[in-house]
Scaffold this motif. Sequence first.
Motif, mmCIF file in Angstrom:
data_model
loop_
_atom_site.group_PDB
_atom_site.id
_atom_site.type_symbol
_atom_site.label_atom_id
_atom_site.label_comp_id
_atom_site.label_asym_id
_atom_site.label_seq_id
_atom_site.Cartn_x
_atom_site.Cartn_y
_atom_site.Cartn_z
ATOM 1 N N PRO A 137 0.905 -1.128 -0.210
ATOM 2 C CA PRO A 137 0.084 -0.124 0.047
ATOM 3 C C PRO A 137 0.752 1.311 -0.095
ATOM 4 O O PRO A 137 0.327 2.425 -0.324
ATOM 5 C CB PRO A 137 -0.865 -0.144 1.415
ATOM 6 C CG PRO A 137 -0.921 -1.510 1.589
ATOM 7 C CD PRO A 137 0.678 -2.072 0.902
ATOM 8 N N ARG A 221 -11.084 0.575 -4.456
ATOM 9 C CA ARG A 221 -9.988 0.443 -5.557
ATOM 10 C C ARG A 221 -10.421 -0.483 -6.563
ATOM 11 O O ARG A 221 -11.610 -0.910 -6.592
ATOM 12 C CB ARG A 221 -8.975 -0.450 -5.008
ATOM 13 C CG ARG A 221 -7.937 0.436 -3.795
ATOM 14 C CD ARG A 221 -8.501 0.572 -2.598
ATOM 15 N NE ARG A 221 -7.406 0.990 -1.691
ATOM 16 C CZ ARG A 221 -7.601 1.655 -0.332
ATOM 17 N NH1 ARG A 221 -9.077 1.271 0.283
ATOM 18 N NH2 ARG A 221 -6.819 2.071 0.437
ATOM 19 N N LEU A 269 -7.162 -2.064 4.803
ATOM 20 C CA LEU A 269 -6.446 -0.860 4.337
ATOM 21 C C LEU A 269 -6.551 0.640 4.923
ATOM 22 O O LEU A 269 -6.072 1.301 4.715
ATOM 23 C CB LEU A 269 -6.510 -0.806 2.776
ATOM 24 C CG LEU A 269 -6.033 -2.019 1.998
ATOM 25 C CD1 LEU A 269 -6.373 -1.872 0.463
ATOM 26 C CD2 LEU A 269 -4.311 -1.732 1.932
#
Length: 399
Positions: A137, A221, A269
């Motif tokens: 990430p 995403r 995330l």
Amino acid sequence: MADTPWLTILGLGEDGPEGLTDASRAALQEAEVVIGPPRHLALLPDLAAERVAWPVPFAEGLPLLMAMRGRRVVMLASGDPFWFGAGTVVTKALEPGEWVALSGPSCFSLAAARLGWGLEGVACLGLHAAPVTRLRPLLAPGARAVVTLRDGAAVGELAGWLAGEGFGATELVVLEALGGPRERVRRVTAGGYALADVQHPVAVAICVAGTGAVLGAASGRGDEWFAHDGQITKRPVRALALSALAPRPGELLWDIGAGSGSIGIEWLLCHPTTRAIGFEADPGRAARARENALRLGVERLVVAEGRAPSVLEGQPLPDAVFIGGGLSEALLAQLFGLLPKGTRLVAHAVTLESEALLALWHGAKGGSLLRVELAEAGALGSRRGWKAAYPIVQWSVVL
């Protein structure tokens, strides 16, 4: 709580006793037992204390240490024992009054001092016992990180992985034995890495460069980030789901009908302290969800194989629940009987039957009921037209 500490956790640098404070020297002189890795024990001068090597794997040393209660014990650790070090693991098993810590400078601080980097703008990760994919990430041109690694071979693995992700131009500063007589600092690129003599202990400073894909920071995403067999909550709908789930630091999510794991992965995330359990009945999909999580740097996703509601029994209670598959009257009834007040629940429905079920429960329990219809432009002969997806009904409620 103990009256006096029997254990001193002492952060030792690569310069051995040269860098110790007076308090640290006194603790060593007064100790009955000094326990630590053989490398650290070898740095010490002659002492009256018994020396005990900490075994490998690390967990096997904890019972050995606990058996020393009542003696004056010094446990050796690298630099700052509470920055990706052994101190946190050990103190979890002790009362506050049983231990005292005498920390040294961490390898992260030493690396920053060599490079002139401000640590407040640098990601610091302990990868000596974690996969390099945890960096995924963070990969964006210009991003900086300092990571610890288990040995020299792991530095080569890191370089190869970065090059494979399209970031071969990344500069790596290989930092060996910082603060000691064996200290060595070398600069290489990930794509041109050819070092074969890197010695432990080693840290690597990373300045990301290259043309690899960058994982966005916002929820929703692209679907291409997730391997799947068609069983995936699509990007716009996923963004709506994460918005309704509203992740907060430290919270636990249940993702029921995990499929590719995309909802749980995006939840993880959001913050490094979030936790998630995905429930998936299909073994192939469960394995794929684990692989997706590992590849995207959140290997902490737990995937439990089984069918809801039975698979939920005995699991730690969540702060939020997402139902992306397996929606039924029995499942909703179990969740409302099991989950504590304040739990956030978000459920998606595609079929008329599941839509009717959500409408019924919305009428009884309240919350928000949202119907989403999406269409995407696509080829229509020689022109373009709208290709509609199945409408999604989203129910979100706080129990």
